[in-house]
Design an enzyme around this catalytic site. Structure first.
Site, short mmCIF file in Angstrom:
data_model
loop_
_atom_site.label_atom_id
_atom_site.label_comp_id
_atom_site.label_asym_id
_atom_site.label_seq_id
_atom_site.Cartn_x
_atom_site.Cartn_y
_atom_site.Cartn_z
CB THR A 1 8.89 -14.96 8.22
OG1 THR A 1 9.52 -14.24 9.30
CG2 THR A 1 8.90 -16.42 8.56
NE ARG B 1 9.67 -6.73 7.37
CZ ARG B 1 8.84 -6.23 8.29
NH1 ARG B 1 8.99 -6.56 9.56
NH2 ARG B 1 7.88 -5.42 7.95
NE ARG C 1 29.52 5.06 21.57
CZ ARG C 1 30.33 5.36 22.59
NH1 ARG C 1 30.39 4.57 23.65
NH2 ARG C 1 31.11 6.43 22.54
N GLY D 1 4.74 -9.66 7.75
CA GLY D 1 5.95 -8.88 7.45
C GLY D 1 6.53 -9.28 6.11
NE ARG E 1 6.91 -13.88 14.66
CZ ARG E 1 5.85 -14.58 14.31
NH1 ARG E 1 4.65 -14.06 14.43
NH2 ARG E 1 5.96 -15.79 13.80
CB ALA F 1 7.54 -19.50 -8.52
NE ARG G 1 33.65 3.54 21.15
CZ ARG G 1 33.29 4.58 20.41
NH1 ARG G 1 32.79 4.42 19.21
NH2 ARG G 1 33.45 5.81 20.88
NE ARG H 1 2.91 -8.69 11.20
CZ ARG H 1 4.04 -8.01 11.12
NH1 ARG H 1 4.03 -6.70 11.18
NH2 ARG H 1 5.19 -8.64 10.97
CG ASP I 1 3.74 -20.07 12.36
OD1 ASP I 1 3.78 -20.83 11.36
OD2 ASP I 1 4.36 -20.29 13.42
N GLY I 2 1.02 -16.60 11.18
CA GLY I 2 -0.24 -15.86 11.29
C GLY I 2 -1.01 -15.95 9.97
CB SER I 3 0.11 -15.55 6.46
OG SER I 3 0.82 -14.39 6.83
CG MET J 1 14.18 -7.35 13.21
SD MET J 1 13.15 -7.00 11.78
CE MET J 1 12.45 -5.42 12.26
CG ASP K 1 9.08 -17.15 13.27
OD1 ASP K 1 8.84 -17.18 12.04
OD2 ASP K 1 8.54 -16.33 14.03
O1 F6P Z 1 8.35 -11.22 11.31
C1 F6P Z 1 9.23 -10.33 10.69
C2 F6P Z 1 9.58 -9.19 11.62
O2 F6P Z 1 10.49 -8.35 10.96
C3 F6P Z 1 10.14 -9.61 12.99
O3 F6P Z 1 11.51 -9.95 12.91
C4 F6P Z 1 9.85 -8.40 13.81
O4 F6P Z 1 9.72 -8.75 15.17
C5 F6P Z 1 8.55 -7.90 13.24
O5 F6P Z 1 8.43 -8.46 11.95
C6 F6P Z 1 8.46 -6.40 13.15
O6 F6P Z 1 7.18 -6.09 12.74
P1 F6P Z 1 6.73 -4.67 12.17
O7 F6P Z 1 7.14 -4.61 10.74
O8 F6P Z 1 5.25 -4.67 12.35
O9 F6P Z 1 7.44 -3.63 12.97
#
Ligand code: F6P
Length: 322
Positions: free
Chosen positions: A127, A255, A246, A13, A173, A24, A164, A74, A105-107, A171, A131
């Site tokens: 990110t 993002r 609401r 992401g 994750r 940099a 209200r 990804r 982490d995935g990267s 977000m 996390d």
């Molecule tokens: O890791 C960044 C993030 O925005 C998370 O907060 C969220 O769960 C996920 O990516 C959303 O992923 P996508 O852009 O694939 O919808």
């Protein structure tokens, strides 16, 4: 081994500040006398040979831009051993001696696999979720929390006018860092994070009613994504309390945007540190921020570290939101 040509890519992401990190990396590499190429669209660019040579001007005017000028993805193919092997062979063909990978982490798992296949990689944590367990800070977190805070403030205006309750999903994750930071910053009546089990009556209804009985007339509840259905929660809360409620899911707007000073500065420090390692032939490591210092760890070790939301911070936020 000293490196002649390195590459930089962004993966996973996108996060505000990734561009400042790319800048940099490119400028440090040039300063150290290396050639540098940008890989487009994450690891996918390594399959298609989608790389562009980066001179000093290629990264002009990007320090302030959100998103990533290199594009990101990804990559499913890169998750397979055959994919990693093919990517490593392509790197060798293109004369790429090492890679700086900017992402989560995935990267980093991809960076570790490429390192094991003979292409030394350094990971830079980026990110909005904050996390990544090996670092106190990830690029993009400060900008995203400020964006979410600004949006929650706007929701507060309308909630206040209508007496209200506003339930806001942010977000993160599977982590509650973003929710805790934003919830604290807006003085939320309740903050729900995945790391701490919550009870609807005790943690939402009772807290809202306690505040109501203390004279409060509008309420903000910040909920981390993947903890509950906020629309359902709003319906139930309205039924139980009679307070007009609401739900708003902030979503991907978190993002975007120009990175804050904090994200630009952290990205600059991480980018410099990453190239300093790679230039000496050191790979299979991630750079990190620990207690205000820039450090680095073996990727395998880094991926096995633990980090959670600070329970004391959550306690404090809740105690003073009466
Ligand atoms: O890791 C960044 C993030 O925005 C998370 O907060 C969220 O769960 C996920 O990516 C959303 O992923 P996508 O852009 O694939 O919808």
């Amino acid at each position: 081994m000293s490196m002649k040509k390195i590459a930089v890519l962004t993966s996973g992401g996108d996060a505000p500040g990734m561009n400042a990190a790319v800048r940099a990396v490119v400028r440090t590499a040039l300063y150290r006398g290396m050639k540098v190429v940008g890989v487009l669209n994450g690891y996918n660019g390594l399959f298609d040979g989608d790389v562009v040579e980066m001179g000093p001007r290629a990264v002009s005017d990007i320090i302030q831009r959100g998103g990533t000028v290199l594009g990101t993805a990804r990559s499913d193919k890169f998750r397979t051993p055959e994919g990693v092997k093919e990517a490593a062979e392509n790197c060798k063909k293109m004369g790429i001696d090492g890679i700086v990978v900017i992402g989560g982490d995935g990267s980093f798992r991809g960076a570790r696999d490429l390192s094991l296949n003979g292409i030394p990689c350094i990971g830079i944590p980026a990110t909005i979720d904050n996390d990544i367990t090996s670092t106190d800070y990830t690029i993009g977190f400060d900008t995203a929390t400020n964006t979410a805070c600004e949006l929650a403030d706007k929701l507060r205006d309308t909630s206040q006018s209508h007496c209200r309750c506003s339930i806001i999903e942010v977000m993160g994750r599977h982590a509650g860092h973003l929710a805790l930071q934003v919830g604290t910053a807006v003085g939320a009546t309740s903050i729900i994070v995945p790391e701490v089990e919550y009870d609807f009556k005790r943690d939402i209804v009772d807290r809202v009613m306690y505040a109501k009985n203390n004279g409060k007339q509008h309420y903000l509840i910040i909920v981390a994504e993947n903890t509950c259905d906020v629309n359902e929660m709003a319906k139930k809360l309205q039924e139980e309390t009679g307070i007009n409620t609401r739900a708003t899911v902030l979503g991907h707007v978190q993002r975007g945007g120009s990175p804050t000073v904090c994200d630009r500065v952290m990205a600059t420090k991480f980018g410099f540190a990453a190239v300093e390692l790679l230039k000496d032939g050191i790979g299979n490591r991630v750079v990190a921020s620990k207690n205000g210092e820039i450090v680095n760890y073996d990727i395998y070790e880094a991926l096995n570290m633990q980090k959670s939301v600070d329970a004391d911070d959550l306690y404090i936020a809740h105690r003073i939101s009466i």
